[in-house]
Design an enzyme around this catalytic site. Structure first.
Site, mmCIF file in Angstrom:
data_model
loop_
_atom_site.group_PDB
_atom_site.id
_atom_site.type_symbol
_atom_site.label_atom_id
_atom_site.label_comp_id
_atom_site.label_asym_id
_atom_site.label_seq_id
_atom_site.Cartn_x
_atom_site.Cartn_y
_atom_site.Cartn_z
ATOM 1 C CG HIS A 17 -19.749 39.012 8.383
ATOM 2 N ND1 HIS A 17 -18.481 38.891 7.857
ATOM 3 C CD2 HIS A 17 -19.883 37.987 9.255
ATOM 4 C CE1 HIS A 17 -17.870 37.849 8.399
ATOM 5 N NE2 HIS A 17 -18.713 37.275 9.246
ATOM 6 C CE LYS A 41 -9.359 31.835 17.924
ATOM 7 N NZ LYS A 41 -10.636 31.516 17.325
ATOM 8 N NE ARG A 94 -21.112 30.221 6.799
ATOM 9 C CZ ARG A 94 -19.823 30.102 6.978
ATOM 10 N NH1 ARG A 94 -18.999 30.673 6.156
ATOM 11 N NH2 ARG A 94 -19.325 29.408 7.966
ATOM 12 C CB SER A 132 -14.042 35.509 7.137
ATOM 13 O OG SER A 132 -15.032 36.460 7.375
#
Length: 164
Positions: A17, A41, A94, A132
């Site tokens: 990030h 969430k 990615r 993450s």
């Protein structure tokens, strides 16, 4: 002024990030790093913690004052773009698997807000394996995530998982 929004959960912020933040803040006049505060969430770190860690990380990275702003949001990214006069959404990639999901999001965002376009930054080779989710799992089991996250994020994870 070219303003871009870099949305994400940043739970926790990773070196991947940070790589995107550094590069995007050099391309755009202003980068709004937008922390998703989704009440539906359950993040590991609460919104305030994620924002504080991002603020520390951006400052430690030496990104010039005024180039980056950390905000929280809930709802559509394009609505945040409108509120911040941003014409760009920044996303990191990615792998090819990321591209499929991101392409669909980019097309949907473009349909919702034709004046807002998405720009993709490829994550650096050194950080391409980091996510993450992976960082959280390793940290929960006491593993060393120091190579994967900035020091401020490592400290936040250590506080969270420190044995009592």
């Amino acid at each position: 002024m070219d303003v871009a929004v870099y949305p994400g959960s940043f739970d926790p912020v990773t070196n991947g990030h940070l790589d995107i933040i550094r590069r995007a803040s050099a391309v755009f006049d202003r980068l709004v790093v937008a922390v998703l505060a989704n009440p539906r969430k359950a993040p590991l770190l609460d919104t305030g913690q994620r924002m504080a860690v991002l603020g520390e990380v951006i400052e430690a990275a030496g990104i010039p004052d005024g180039r980056c702003e950390v905000v929280s949001f809930d709802g559509l990214t394009v609505d945040l773009c409108s509120a911040r006069s941003a014409r760009w959404i920044v996303r990191g990639l990615r792998a090819i698997s990321d591209f499929e999901t991101e392409l669909q999001l980019a097309h949907n965002n473009r349909k919702l807000a034709p004046a807002v376009d998405t720009v993709f930054f490829m994550t650096s080779i050194e950080q391409s394996y980091v996510s993450s989710s992976l960082v959280k799992e390793i940290a929960q089991f006491g593993g060393d995530v120091g190579e994967m996250v900035p020091p401020a994020a490592a400290r936040a994870l250590e506080r969270l998982f420190r044995p009592a």
